[in-house]
Design a protein around this motif. Structure first.
Motif, PDB file in Angstrom:
ATOM      1  N   LEU A 283       0.776  -1.187  -0.192  1.00  0.00           N
ATOM      2  CA  LEU A 283       0.252  -0.138  -0.136  1.00  0.00           C
ATOM      3  C   LEU A 283       0.934   1.317  -0.126  1.00  0.00           C
ATOM      4  CD1 LEU A 283      -2.963   1.092   0.479  1.00  0.00           C
ATOM      5  CD2 LEU A 283      -2.605   1.069   2.534  1.00  0.00           C
ATOM      6  N   GLY A 284       2.072   0.840   1.012  1.00  0.00           N
ATOM      7  CA  GLY A 284       2.158   2.421   0.853  1.00  0.00           C
ATOM      8  C   GLY A 284       3.655   2.341  -0.228  1.00  0.00           C
ATOM      9  N   GLU A 302       1.668  13.733   5.484  1.00  0.00           N
ATOM     10  CA  GLU A 302       1.419  12.316   4.319  1.00  0.00           C
ATOM     11  C   GLU A 302       2.702  11.851   3.878  1.00  0.00           C
ATOM     12  OE1 GLU A 302      -1.371  15.298   1.429  1.00  0.00           O
ATOM     13  OE2 GLU A 302       0.205  15.773   1.731  1.00  0.00           O
ATOM     14  N   TYR A 303       3.776  12.411   3.725  1.00  0.00           N
ATOM     15  CA  TYR A 303       5.068  11.583   3.717  1.00  0.00           C
ATOM     16  C   TYR A 303       5.270  10.701   4.877  1.00  0.00           C
ATOM     17  CZ  TYR A 303      10.120  10.460   2.637  1.00  0.00           C
ATOM     18  OH  TYR A 303      11.070   9.042   2.539  1.00  0.00           O
ATOM     19  N   ASN A 310       5.178   1.767   3.636  1.00  0.00           N
ATOM     20  CA  ASN A 310       6.399   1.364   2.830  1.00  0.00           C
ATOM     21  C   ASN A 310       7.446   2.087   3.648  1.00  0.00           C
ATOM     22  OD1 ASN A 310       8.326   1.279   0.882  1.00  0.00           O
ATOM     23  ND2 ASN A 310       7.759   2.966  -0.188  1.00  0.00           N
ATOM     24  N   ASN A 311       8.002   0.488   4.488  1.00  0.00           N
ATOM     25  CA  ASN A 311       9.251   1.142   5.249  1.00  0.00           C
ATOM     26  C   ASN A 311       9.625  -0.389   6.051  1.00  0.00           C
ATOM     27  OD1 ASN A 311       7.112  -0.337   7.669  1.00  0.00           O
ATOM     28  ND2 ASN A 311       7.555   1.742   8.678  1.00  0.00           N
ATOM     29  N   PHE A 312      10.730  -0.636   7.157  1.00  0.00           N
ATOM     30  CA  PHE A 312      11.100  -2.208   7.292  1.00  0.00           C
ATOM     31  C   PHE A 312       9.973  -2.662   7.932  1.00  0.00           C
ATOM     32  CE2 PHE A 312      15.222   0.450   6.251  1.00  0.00           C
ATOM     33  CZ  PHE A 312      15.157  -0.200   5.080  1.00  0.00           C
ATOM     34  N   GLY A 345       9.321   0.517  13.387  1.00  0.00           N
ATOM     35  CA  GLY A 345       9.686   0.344  11.322  1.00  0.00           C
ATOM     36  C   GLY A 345       9.986   1.947  10.774  1.00  0.00           C
ATOM     37  N   ASN A 346       9.228   3.190  11.524  1.00  0.00           N
ATOM     38  CA  ASN A 346       9.533   4.585  10.606  1.00  0.00           C
ATOM     39  C   ASN A 346      10.674   4.463  11.020  1.00  0.00           C
ATOM     40  OD1 ASN A 346       6.966   3.950  10.478  1.00  0.00           O
ATOM     41  ND2 ASN A 346       5.864   5.253  12.533  1.00  0.00           N
ATOM     42  N   ALA A 347      11.445   4.399  12.357  1.00  0.00           N
ATOM     43  CA  ALA A 347      12.663   5.001  13.012  1.00  0.00           C
ATOM     44  C   ALA A 347      13.232   4.699  11.722  1.00  0.00           C
ATOM     45  CB  ALA A 347      13.294   4.653  14.450  1.00  0.00           C
TER      46      ALA A 347
END
Length: 447
Positions: A283-284, A302-303, A310-312, A345-347
């Motif tokens: 989806l990302g 938004e990013y 869309n991350n790890f 995941g975000n970091a």
């Protein structure tokens, strides 16, 4: 008509843990009564290159870090150790390397930092970035994982043509996965994560970016690739056509094979959890592709929302499977656990934005990353946008550690504690790989 019974109270972390028995919970709580037992070494925030002296420590650096885990009788199995690929049947005296690893796991704050720094890692860390140095990953395991993953890529899934070999080797995926999963009991367990990592990157490169990727038509490509993870159940007439399509290109071949290995080693719940997180990832990808098609730069929030998908995340979420145990589904689904995993995941993904900044600037077209988005949306110079992105990463890291420590205190079940420590190890290993992968990454001259 009798009044309806009142609604039952919502389940929180202690309620979920109670399903495993009051005795287990009480025993676990006794082992973690001291929060110091849950913390490991201090973070390392490198000073800027121009600073002549070390800055005074910030109060935020004292926030708890979930690494050390519980101590005491019966908790040895929860500790992270660097293990050799094929441990002998009897346990000999520790080697100097193993002794260093054990010391780092139990020593006080200063000793932990010193152990990781005795052999400086290759590459320069980003000045000012909040991270935790780790010992060098076991070279024997790195070599074996690297050998096996290349054989899989070439012989089992025909992943890449001959002229991509240098790039495959330069990715250093063996070192990456060994660094991220220090508690994996065997090389076979490490290979579960390594195949999935390589398959995910094949999809990203071939469908989205470097090797023929395009935002146009991405949705249909991702949909068909996702069926290699989440099988299609259709009529007998059309099932053979779908099965044949799984061999149509390298990304689908890689997804299919890597998932087959993973399903054999994981529980149904762990496999479904992974599929769900891969759906988030796809989806990302689609959100980023839409911005590329429209040639727009999203707002910063938004990013960051896109980067939460869309991350790890699929990588640390399987840390229990790679570790050879299972975090029960109801504990993994706790909102507090989901928040911890999301922050991790975000970091780690902003780490990728920062280390790959120069690589993406040199590539054709405009690549969205956090410094680029902040610079365009907030009118900052490249340098100031990059430095602000470092601050965003640091705040996410502090929040991850604070939330993980709070969850460990609220729900001190052994599998929860081990999983949290596994996620923290993945975060640290991810930074190590980005810092040391000088084949792929270099830093801007902003300091």
């Amino acid at each position: 008509m009798p009044a309806p019974d009142p609604a039952p109270p919502k389940s929180g972390p202690p309620d979920a843990a109670s399903h495993f028995g009051a005795r287990l919970l009480a025993d676990a709580a006794a082992r973690v009564h001291d929060m110091a037992a849950l913390t490991g070494g201090p973070p390392r925030t490198p000073e800027p290159a121009h600073a002549p002296t070390s800055p005074a420590p910030s109060p935020v650096e004292a926030r708890p870090r979930v690494l050390g885990g519980p101590t005491g009788l019966g908790t040895e199995g929860l500790r992270l150790h660097l293990r050799t690929p094929e441990p002998p049947p009897t346990v000999p005296g520790p080697s100097p390397e193993a002794a260093d690893a054990d010391t780092a796991d139990t020593a006080d704050t200063a000793d932990t930092a010193e152990t990781a720094e005795t052999a400086p890692a290759e590459g320069r860390p980003i000045p000012g970035l909040y991270f935790h140095p780790i010992p060098e990953p076991d070279p024997a395991r790195v070599d074996e994982v690297s050998r096996r993953i290349k054989a899989w890529a070439l012989d089992e899934v025909s992943l890449y043509p001959e002229d991509w070999e240098e790039q495959f080797d330069g990715f250093s995926v063996g070192r990456y996965m060994v660094a991220c999963h220090p508690d994996a009991p065997t090389v076979d367990h490490l290979m579960l994560a390594t195949r999935l990592m390589v398959a995910e990157n094949a999809v990203d490169d071939c469908y989205c970016e470097d090797h023929g990727g395009s935002p146009f038509g991405l949705g249909s490509r991702l949909l068909l690739a996702h069926t290699a993870l989440d099988p299609l159940h259709t009529t007998r007439e059309y099932q053979p056509q779908w099965a044949e399509s799984l061999h149509a290109d390298a990304p689908r071949r890689a997804y299919r094979s890597a998932m087959e290995y993973f399903v054999r080693a994981s529980s149904p719940s762990q496999a479904d959890r992974y599929r769900h997180d891969m759906g988030r990832l796809h989806l990302g990808y689609l959100a980023e592709a839409a911005w590329a098609q429209e040639d727009v730069v999203p707002e910063v929030y938004e990013y960051l929302a896109m980067r939460q998908f869309n991350n790890f995340r699929p990588c640390p979420t399987i840390t229990d499977t790679v570790g050879g145990y299972e975090l029960p589904a109801d504990l993994h689904a706790l909102p507090t656990m989901q928040k911890v995993i999301a922050l991790a995941g975000n970091a780690t993904t902003i780490v990728n934005d920062l280390y790959s900044y120069m690589k993406e600037l040199a590539a054709p077209g405009r690549h969205l990353n956090l410094p680029v988005v902040i610079g365009e949306r907030e009118g900052l110079s490249e340098r100031d946008a990059y430095l602000k992105s470092v601050e965003v990463h640091n705040e996410l890291m502090h929040d991850f550690e604070t939330e993980a420590a709070a969850l460990a205190a609220a729900c001190p079940v052994p599998s929860v504690l081990r999983f949290l420590r596994g996620v923290a190890a993945w975060v640290d290993g991810n930074h190590y790989w980005h810092q040391t992968n000088t084949y792929r990454y270099s830093l801007p001259d902003f300091w």
